[in-house]
Design an enzyme around this catalytic site. Structure first.
Site, short mmCIF file in Angstrom:
data_model
loop_
_atom_site.label_atom_id
_atom_site.label_comp_id
_atom_site.label_asym_id
_atom_site.label_seq_id
_atom_site.Cartn_x
_atom_site.Cartn_y
_atom_site.Cartn_z
N THR A 176 0.85 -1.19 0.00
CA THR A 176 0.00 0.00 0.00
C THR A 176 0.89 1.23 0.00
O THR A 176 1.70 1.41 0.89
CB THR A 176 -0.87 0.03 1.27
OG1 THR A 176 -1.53 -1.21 1.40
CG2 THR A 176 -1.89 1.14 1.18
N LEU A 177 0.74 2.04 -1.03
CA LEU A 177 1.55 3.25 -1.11
C LEU A 177 0.75 4.50 -0.73
O LEU A 177 1.26 5.40 -0.11
CB LEU A 177 2.10 3.43 -2.53
CG LEU A 177 3.09 2.35 -2.97
CD1 LEU A 177 3.34 2.46 -4.45
CD2 LEU A 177 4.40 2.49 -2.22
#
Lengths: 245, 344
Positions: free
Chosen positions: A23-24
């Site tokens: 998850t960025l």
């Protein structure tokens, strides 16, 4: 000539990243949750908005859910990660029920579990992008705690996530006291939610208030707050200074 | 010139030298300034990403710097100074920041400042803490600045910027008063401030709450560092602005009396002091009405020094004096009276 574009900075220690999916950034997000302890248990409030960047995409997102018999979970941040957490907790509660030993997981235990999950995910650089609020009552003991996406957790008499930390916490620090009645608690929560509605751009005027006591969980129907926009100074702000705004 | 002496291995380097030769002014017999050469080389470096070129250029620059120091004194280009900032060193600063050399941090007033319009005028409030990064450098600074006898301005952001800008506009207002023979108006101060700040494109980091009462009535404005302004009945600025705004949004109503207004302003500033780390110490309040102004310095002091001994601290004598003996120093030089040797 090299065609693959690497997203990593040069001195990154993360190793080969070509097909991992960490998850960025969050996509669909919920805004603040505010909660406080009152005489009979915990009161929690959250609005029902799910924003997709700067668009208000979803207006019917329930961001508070009961967990087992004794707890209530509210979340802000990425909605899909919140749904994933609900699945984890579902498995946890189911496993606990299967023992059928007359004992059930209380809010303290669930809070600890969530802390471990969040911290472990953060250590793998793949966080669940949420700030959680966990409240509950078990055997007369009230518990209210919070976990952030990096695993910071603590327990307090009143907690808030996101913008609520800046706008609602000062109000709660001043006006909260032990043994608030239900009406006073709701009024205080509404006061906080109103300020958030005025000053948080991702807040919407459709909220739910949830209450958890020894008897169980009640989540209210969605309703909206009364707002006041009739200050005369706002009607024509530049009348004394023509040309400004 | 060292340029010719440098080792050139690639065709790109030769291109740079060619540019430099062309750039040298044939009519004036002076050498190229190292700074000019640097700018040209940097431009070439920016446009060509090949690694080889960069390593060559670093050698080039080194040899340049040595010769440059000897020639600095006699090559000064006479150009009339332009107004405003010169952004020439921005690229250099970016490069240095990437290497980890950061510019020193400024003294900021991490702050809570508020303003409120009440029945008869305007009330301004501010905390008194000035911070230098994580350190509190001034526990009791003054953030409410004088602009005119009927106009005061609270400032948040870089302390030097708020002081300088308010001082400057205050003197401009005074001159304007002499010129027109009338009381200054709040919109005048507003326009002077916002024009100045816009000119500097946000680099003058001053966020202000301007309030005053003039012939047209009470006014309250906020001014942001980039030059935009708002006209509001209640306003907050600074790092503690959210905590203060929470108090205002829940408790403000129209037609407040003087005491109610002061109480609300004090409450908002206290909310900032106790909930924001950038604000602290005492509360300053300034009430401006048609009749005049009242500057209540340190109106509330909710953070007194505790645990101080009013009698002072008397440290017990730990070492006993056993013997006192005075030994006069031995004279090494004989002193002659009435020596005139020096006077001749």
């Amino acid at each position: 000539m090299n065609f693959t574009v690497s997203k990593q900075p040069e001195n990154c220690l993360l190793g080969p990243e070509s097909d991992s999916q960490r998850t960025l950034y969050p996509y669909v997000t919920g805004t603040s949750v505010v909660a406080l302890k009152y005489k009979d248990g915990i009161l929690m409030a959250a609005d029902m908005g799910g924003s997709y960047g700067s668009t208000l995409r979803y207006k019917n997102v329930e961001r508070m859910k009961p967990i087992g018999k004794h707890s209530l979970l509210g979340a802000s941040g990425e909605i899909s990660d919140f749904q994933e957490i609900l699945r984890y907790l579902d498995d946890l509660i189911l496993y606990d029920n299967m023992w059928d030993d007359g004992n059930s997981l209380g809010p303290k235990e669930v809070h600890n579990y969530l802390t471990r999950v969040m911290y472990n995910r953060r250590n793998k650089f793949n966080p669940l992008w949420n700030s959680l609020v966990l409240g509950g009552v078990k055997k007369g003991e009230k518990y209210l705690g919070t976990v952030s996406m990096i695993g910071v957790n603590f327990e307090d008499n009143h907690v808030a996530t996101g913008f609520g930390n800046h706008l609602a916490r000062p109000i709660l620090r001043q006006d909260w006291h032990e043994n608030l009645s239900f009406e006073d608690g709701v009024k205080l929560l509404e006061k906080c939610m109103r300020v958030l509605l005025y000053r948080d751009r991702s807040a919407i005027n459709k909220l739910q208030i949830a209450k958890i006591t020894e008897e169980g969980v009640t989540i209210s129907q969605p309703y909206s707050l009364k707002t006041y926009w009739e200050f005369s100074a706002f009607a024509n702000p530049a009348q004394g200074a023509v040309g400004t705004w | 010139m060292a340029v010719e002496q440098a080792n050139l291995c690639t065709p790109q380097d030769a291109a740079v030298v060619r540019t430099l030769r062309v750039f040298r002014d044939p009519h004036v017999d002076r050498e190229l300034e190292p700074a000019t050469v640097l700018i040209i080389i940097t431009k070439h470096v920016m446009s060509s990403p090949s690694l080889n070129f960069q390593t060559q250029i670093s050698g080039l620059i080194l040899s340049l710097s040595f010769s440059g120091q000897r020639n600095m004194s006699n090559s000064v280009i006479e150009v009339p100074p332009k107004g405003g900032f010169s952004f020439d060193l921005c690229k250099r600063n970016e490069m240095l920041a990437k290497k980890g050399v950061n510019p020193p941090s400024f003294r900021k007033t991490g702050t809570t400042i508020v303003g409120l319009v009440f029945q008869d005028g305007v009330i301004l409030g501010a905390d008194t803490r000035a911070t230098e990064g994580p350190i509190v450098c001034d526990k009791n600074c003054e953030k409410i600045h004088y602009m005119a006898p009927n106009i005061y301005c609270c400032g948040a952001g870089t302390a030097a910027d708020t002081e300088a800008v308010t001082d400057m506009v205050s003197s401009q207002l005074q001159l304007h008063r002499y010129h027109t023979g009338r009381e200054s108006r709040v919109v005048t101060a507003l326009t002077l401030l916002k024009r100045h700040l816009f000119n500097y494109q946000g680099h003058v980091s001053a966020a202000l709450v301007l309030g005053g009462v003039d012939v047209t009535g009470p006014h309250l404005h906020t001014i942001y560092p980039h030059g935009s302004t708002d006209t509001l009945p209640f306003a907050t600025m600074g790092s503690g602005s959210l905590a203060a705004m929470a108090v205002f949004e829940s408790k403000y109503k129209e037609g407040l009396t003087r005491n109610e207004g002061i109480e609300l302003v004090t409450e908002a500033i206290c909310s900032g002091i106790f909930n924001d780390l950038g604000s602290g110490s005492n509360v300053d309040v300034c009430v401006i009405t048609k009749g005049g102004k009242e500057y209540l310095r340190n109106h509330l002091q909710p953070n007194p020094r505790t645990y101080t001994n009013s009698k002072g601290y008397s440290f017990p004598k730990k070492t006993e004096v056993l013997l006192t003996k005075i030994i006069p120093l031995k004279e090494k030089v004989e002193i002659i009276e009435g020596g005139d040797a020096m006077e001749e």
